[in-house]
Design a protein around this motif. Structure first.
Motif, mmCIF file in Angstrom:
data_model
loop_
_atom_site.group_PDB
_atom_site.id
_atom_site.type_symbol
_atom_site.label_atom_id
_atom_site.label_comp_id
_atom_site.label_asym_id
_atom_site.label_seq_id
_atom_site.Cartn_x
_atom_site.Cartn_y
_atom_site.Cartn_z
ATOM 1 N N VAL A 62 -11.574 27.054 -3.060
ATOM 2 C CA VAL A 62 -10.986 26.443 -1.744
ATOM 3 C C VAL A 62 -10.000 27.885 -1.519
ATOM 4 C CG1 VAL A 62 -10.417 25.186 0.814
ATOM 5 C CG2 VAL A 62 -11.911 24.249 -1.534
ATOM 6 N N VAL A 63 -10.066 28.478 0.141
ATOM 7 C CA VAL A 63 -8.691 28.559 0.384
ATOM 8 C C VAL A 63 -8.003 27.990 1.954
ATOM 9 C CG1 VAL A 63 -7.782 30.678 1.196
ATOM 10 C CG2 VAL A 63 -10.107 31.490 -0.316
ATOM 11 N N VAL B 128 -14.718 13.743 9.925
ATOM 12 C CA VAL B 128 -14.819 15.337 9.874
ATOM 13 C C VAL B 128 -15.095 16.368 8.613
ATOM 14 C CG1 VAL B 128 -13.143 16.533 11.218
ATOM 15 C CG2 VAL B 128 -13.222 14.978 12.149
ATOM 16 N N ALA B 129 -14.023 15.395 7.982
ATOM 17 C CA ALA B 129 -14.386 16.052 6.430
ATOM 18 C C ALA B 129 -16.235 15.936 5.778
ATOM 19 C CB ALA B 129 -13.739 15.435 5.473
ATOM 20 N N ALA C 68 -2.590 23.512 -1.889
ATOM 21 C CA ALA C 68 -3.354 24.306 -2.936
ATOM 22 C C ALA C 68 -3.082 23.643 -4.310
ATOM 23 C CB ALA C 68 -3.571 25.806 -2.968
ATOM 24 N N GLN C 69 -1.747 23.515 -4.642
ATOM 25 C CA GLN C 69 -1.309 23.264 -6.391
ATOM 26 C C GLN C 69 -2.006 21.376 -6.345
ATOM 27 O OE1 GLN C 69 2.304 24.619 -6.319
ATOM 28 N NE2 GLN C 69 2.508 26.857 -7.156
ATOM 29 N N GLU C 70 -1.802 20.896 -5.669
ATOM 30 C CA GLU C 70 -2.355 19.439 -5.091
ATOM 31 C C GLU C 70 -3.518 19.162 -4.890
ATOM 32 O OE1 GLU C 70 -2.676 16.084 -1.673
ATOM 33 O OE2 GLU C 70 -1.008 17.287 -1.482
ATOM 34 N N LEU C 71 -4.413 20.333 -4.542
ATOM 35 C CA LEU C 71 -5.726 19.804 -4.029
ATOM 36 C C LEU C 71 -6.122 20.598 -6.389
ATOM 37 C CD1 LEU C 71 -7.182 21.139 -0.471
ATOM 38 C CD2 LEU C 71 -6.053 19.268 -2.121
ATOM 39 N N THR C 72 -5.863 21.739 -6.608
ATOM 40 C CA THR C 72 -6.552 22.465 -7.649
ATOM 41 C C THR C 72 -5.841 21.470 -8.522
ATOM 42 O OG1 THR C 72 -6.223 24.282 -6.878
ATOM 43 C CG2 THR C 72 -6.111 24.273 -9.439
ATOM 44 N N ALA C 73 -5.026 20.300 -8.566
ATOM 45 C CA ALA C 73 -4.480 19.734 -9.823
ATOM 46 C C ALA C 73 -5.548 18.366 -9.733
ATOM 47 C CB ALA C 73 -2.940 18.979 -9.297
ATOM 48 N N THR C 74 -6.069 18.073 -8.827
ATOM 49 C CA THR C 74 -6.925 16.743 -8.585
ATOM 50 C C THR C 74 -8.178 17.437 -8.842
ATOM 51 O OG1 THR C 74 -7.664 17.252 -6.134
ATOM 52 C CG2 THR C 74 -6.038 15.901 -6.927
ATOM 53 N N ARG D 24 -9.765 19.265 0.554
ATOM 54 C CA ARG D 24 -9.807 18.306 -0.115
ATOM 55 C C ARG D 24 -11.550 17.664 -0.395
ATOM 56 N NH1 ARG D 24 -6.074 15.181 1.794
ATOM 57 N NH2 ARG D 24 -4.514 16.018 -0.276
ATOM 58 N N LYS D 25 -12.012 17.706 0.692
ATOM 59 C CA LYS D 25 -13.413 17.468 0.513
ATOM 60 C C LYS D 25 -14.010 18.029 -0.230
ATOM 61 C CE LYS D 25 -15.256 14.190 1.288
ATOM 62 N NZ LYS D 25 -15.715 12.158 0.539
#
Length: 260
Positions: free
Chosen positions: A32-33, A231-232, A46-52, A23-24
């Motif tokens: 990101v993979v 950590v991120a 992946a779909q959630e992160l791409t949407a953001t 996410r970071k």
């Protein structure tokens, strides 16, 4: 954006620390993979992160203990995006037991996921990084890369081993601009850690509250868990620091649980 258009593979990233790192990275413009044993969860993440956005993500299935699975997964990334700039070897599990009761099969499973997984993903990615004259390899260590706790013989052994691997990769990759570093978190309250609390309480004969207050947080300066966001941030530092000035190192993120 620090990682705009950088291609980043994060293993074990459908949840927990790995997802926070992914996410970071997406928030910093990366491609990101999400590489995870659970394909459905990886695709959903992946779909959630791409949407953001502003970056994007894809989900792939990857068993990091399988050379074939790792190689095919990395090949698919190269086919889609043509390069690999960052590898975060994060996939891991925890099995706790006293040494005399520790099943050899569990020992081998722990080392396979933590150490074999780090080796295989590194081996698959580093030729591309060397060819493009740059890259960052980040291993998810632990305070247990430097310290030890009861019941964690395999985990401590594996996390210590990542320090050695990172140092060798740093020396071999340095001439081609490939850096290798280790993040060493303290106790992060993920499902992996929450699962350990009752297990350790039973095996050590103490209460769950004592496991948290004494075993997990007793050595911190403020009795606080490290967060996935903490950590991120370190993962972003290592990914975005593009010179050999910072390579072959470990950075402890533990609220003072361990101080170098």
């Amino acid at each position: 954006m620090k990682l705009k258009n950088k291609v980043c593979i994060v293993t074990g990233s459908a949840s927990g620390i790995g997802l926070a790192i992914a996410r970071k990275y997406v928030s910093e413009g990366a491609k990101v993979v999400i590489a995870d044993l659970k394909l459905e969860a990886a695709v959903a993440a992946a779909q959630e992160l791409t949407a953001t956005g502003p970056g994007e993500a894809i989900g792939i299935a990857m068993d990091v203990t399988s050379e074939e699975a790792v190689n095919s997964g990395v090949a698919a990334v190269i086919e889609k995006w043509g390069r690999v700039d960052v590898l975060v070897s994060n996939a891991g599990i925890q099995i706790v037991n006293r040494i005399e009761d520790y099943a050899f099969s569990d020992w081998k499973k722990m080392l396979a996921i933590h150490l074999d997984g780090a080796f295989l993903t590194t081996k698959a990615c580093i030729p591309y990084m060397k060819a493009q004259k740059g890259g960052a390899i980040i291993y998810m260590g632990s305070v247990h890369s430097h310290e030890a706790s009861p019941l964690k013989s395999a985990y401590v052994t594996a996390k210590h081993g990542l320090l050695g691997l990172a140092r060798v990769v740093a020396k071999e990759g340095g001439p081609d601009g490939v850096r290798a570093n280790v993040i060493c978190p303290g106790f992060v309250k993920t499902p992996l850690v929450e699962k350990q609390i009752p297990e350790q309480a039973q095996r050590l004969g103490i209460s769950e509250d004592e496991v948290v207050s004494k075993m997990m947080l007793g050595g911190t300066v403020d009795t606080q868990f490290t967060t996935i966001e903490d950590v991120a941030e370190v993962a972003l530092l290592f990914a975005g620091f593009e010179t050999n000035a910072l390579t072959g190192q470990s950075l402890v993120v533990s609220h003072g649980w361990y101080m170098q």
